[in-house]
Scaffold this motif. Structure first.
Motif, PDB file in Angstrom:
ATOM      1  N   VAL A 109       0.990  -1.064  -0.049  1.00 44.12           N
ATOM      2  CA  VAL A 109       0.037   0.085  -0.036  1.00 44.12           C
ATOM      3  C   VAL A 109       0.774   1.201   0.035  1.00 44.12           C
ATOM      4  O   VAL A 109       1.496   1.617   1.193  1.00 44.12           O
ATOM      5  CB  VAL A 109      -1.143   0.101   1.461  1.00 44.12           C
ATOM      6  CG1 VAL A 109      -1.725   1.312   1.347  1.00 44.12           C
ATOM      7  CG2 VAL A 109      -1.870  -1.310   1.216  1.00 44.12           C
ATOM      8  N   TYR A 110       1.155   1.728  -1.157  1.00 41.71           N
ATOM      9  CA  TYR A 110       2.062   3.130  -1.288  1.00 41.71           C
ATOM     10  C   TYR A 110       1.195   4.216  -0.736  1.00 41.71           C
ATOM     11  O   TYR A 110      -0.037   4.598  -1.192  1.00 41.71           O
ATOM     12  CB  TYR A 110       2.454   3.333  -2.580  1.00 41.71           C
ATOM     13  CG  TYR A 110       3.346   2.035  -3.172  1.00 41.71           C
ATOM     14  CD1 TYR A 110       4.617   1.895  -2.604  1.00 41.71           C
ATOM     15  CD2 TYR A 110       2.766   1.156  -4.020  1.00 41.71           C
ATOM     16  CE1 TYR A 110       5.543   0.916  -3.016  1.00 41.71           C
ATOM     17  CE2 TYR A 110       3.807   0.071  -4.521  1.00 41.71           C
ATOM     18  CZ  TYR A 110       5.048  -0.048  -3.877  1.00 41.71           C
ATOM     19  OH  TYR A 110       5.781  -0.985  -4.260  1.00 41.71           O
ATOM     20  N   ILE A 111       2.015   5.215  -0.278  1.00 44.12           N
ATOM     21  CA  ILE A 111       1.567   6.491   0.485  1.00 44.12           C
ATOM     22  C   ILE A 111       2.134   7.644  -0.187  1.00 44.12           C
ATOM     23  O   ILE A 111       3.376   7.531  -0.387  1.00 44.12           O
ATOM     24  CB  ILE A 111       1.516   6.419   1.726  1.00 44.12           C
ATOM     25  CG1 ILE A 111       0.946   5.089   2.684  1.00 44.12           C
ATOM     26  CG2 ILE A 111       1.165   7.680   2.374  1.00 44.12           C
ATOM     27  CD1 ILE A 111       1.301   5.118   4.153  1.00 44.12           C
ATOM     28  N   VAL A 112       1.447   8.464  -0.801  1.00 43.81           N
ATOM     29  CA  VAL A 112       2.000   9.620  -1.487  1.00 43.81           C
ATOM     30  C   VAL A 112       1.699  10.883  -0.785  1.00 43.81           C
ATOM     31  O   VAL A 112       0.428  11.024  -0.328  1.00 43.81           O
ATOM     32  CB  VAL A 112       1.636   9.835  -2.888  1.00 43.81           C
ATOM     33  CG1 VAL A 112       2.166  10.916  -3.660  1.00 43.81           C
ATOM     34  CG2 VAL A 112       1.804   8.515  -3.513  1.00 43.81           C
ATOM     35  N   GLY A 113       2.342  11.742  -0.275  1.00 51.00           N
ATOM     36  CA  GLY A 113       2.186  12.977   0.413  1.00 51.00           C
ATOM     37  C   GLY A 113       1.605  14.095  -0.591  1.00 51.00           C
ATOM     38  O   GLY A 113       2.081  14.322  -1.568  1.00 51.00           O
ATOM     39  N   ALA A 114       0.361  14.420  -0.284  1.00 51.73           N
ATOM     40  CA  ALA A 114      -0.037  15.631  -1.155  1.00 51.73           C
ATOM     41  C   ALA A 114       0.403  16.762  -0.702  1.00 51.73           C
ATOM     42  O   ALA A 114       0.018  17.732   0.247  1.00 51.73           O
ATOM     43  CB  ALA A 114      -1.644  15.453  -0.770  1.00 51.73           C
TER      44      ALA A 114
END
Length: 386
Positions: free
Chosen positions: A280-285
């Protein structure tokens, strides 16, 4: 000021009536007015007073006809009864004008319907390059003919059908799609124009995901309802609640186990060499123009989850020290790596060339030309062997 406004509306109304007259007239000819006499309304005359009223209405009708011409082509019995109830010339003139506008509108609508019917029923020839209605058959063979302005194998899909197909894909992605998380907890670090930019990028992410063959299951975590970003996202996408995006005010730690989470940050030391379909990849907005070094790194370390960065330095060195990309670019790179089994050179084609070092661009072009030469040599060898 009020006098000017009333004068403007009077002029506009007059212009509208003149344009409607032009629509209903044929070659500039005047609309025919029937000859009206008192004997036509003998059913309404029951006394001498009624006779005088009918005569006065017809006189006023003739006056308005000579003055402005804004009267109906004829007066029905119902219209005569209403005109007789008007006591003054001014009120009758207003009544004639209203009936005139109504008649002009009906005539113009009928004229438009006739023109539309003529356009639909007209048989267009092939020389005019206009489509014809019905299936065309070949005169000799009797089989359908396919081609330009002829029969077609394709049909037009309306927007309702396309939206239904998109919703079906999103529905499947909620059960079988890979989870992709966007961390929206950086609003307090951005100014107004910066989080507006992030909202526009998140809207682009939704549309990119909509057109994927296997879309992601999108999660917007740390999403504060009632915040400025919330109102702006609702403004950009009013039906966002029906888009199968998971909006949650809680952290991603509440929904996924820590061992499956991977926070993608340019400050990490470990490159993501192989794309994991189960992670589960997390990308910072976070707006790339105001990126503050170490913010996402410290947040991920505080949460105790894995850290990784895209292998940009290994495959595609950029100018400067910041390997920061926009949110839509991250989305496109991840989906390409997912579809091509970690082909990062293919995935990094979404990075603008102005940011890539010239040596790397020349290397790419050289490798492409070598591959082309190999293909040509192999073709020549195959031809020679034949």
């Amino acid at each position: 000021m009020s006098a000017l406004i009333s004068l403007f509306f009077r002029f506009f109304r007059r212009f509208k009536i003149d344009s409607q007259k032009a629509c209903t007239s044929n070659g500039g000819e005047r609309v025919f007015f029937n000859d009206l006499t008192v004997s036509k309304y003998k059913a309404l005359i029951k006394s001498e007073e009624d006779r005088r009223l009918v005569e006065s209405v017809l006189i006023d009708y003739e006056k308005v006809l000579q003055m402005t011409g804004e009267v109906t082509s004829t007066l029905t019995e119902n219209q005569m009864v209403k005109a007789m109830s008007c006591s003054t010339f001014k009120s009758r003139k207003r009544f004639f004008r209203l009936q005139f506008e109504k008649e002009i509108k009906e005539l113009s609508n009928e004229r438009r319907k006739e023109l539309r019917a003529l356009r639909l029923n007209k048989n267009y020839s092939a020389n005019t390059l206009q489509p014809s209605v019905g299936i065309k058959f070949d005169e000799k063979t009797g089989t359908p003919v396919y081609g330009l302005w002829k029969n077609s194998l394709f049909i037009r899909l309306p927007n309702k059908t396309l939206n239904a197909s998109f919703k079906f894909k999103f529905f499947n992605s909620t059960f079988f799609g890979q989870n992709l998380v966007f961390d929206l907890s950086y609003e307090h670090l951005m100014k107004e124009h910066e989080y507006k930019c992030i909202c526009l990028e998140l809207n682009q992410v939704y549309h990119i995901n909509k057109h994927l063959k296997n879309p992601y299951n999108l999660w917007f975590c740390n999403y504060k309802c009632g915040s400025s970003m919330h109102s702006l996202i609702k403004f950009l996408h009013p039906n966002i609640d029906e888009s199968f995006i998971n909006f949650h005010e809680d952290s991603y730690l509440k929904f996924f186990p820590k061992q499956n989470l991977v926070y993608l940050t340019p400050d990490a030391s470990t490159p993501l060499m192989t794309y994991d379909h189960d992670a589960v990849y997390i990308v910072g907005a976070f707006a790339d123009t105001v990126y503050q070094k170490g913010v996402s790194l410290s947040k991920a370390e505080k949460d105790g989850i894995k850290l990784a960065r895209l292998p940009i330095n290994e495959y595609c060195p950029l100018y400067g020290t910041k390997n920061v990309l926009t949110v839509p670019q991250m989305m496109l790179i991840l989906k390409t790596a997912k579809e091509t089994s970690s082909d990062w050179r293919e995935a990094f084609k979404y990075i603008p060339k102005r940011r890539i070092k010239k040596e790397e661009i020349n290397t790419r072009n050289y490798e492409t030309s070598e591959e082309g030469d190999d293909c040509e040599n192999s073709d020549l060898c195959n031809k020679a062997s034949v």
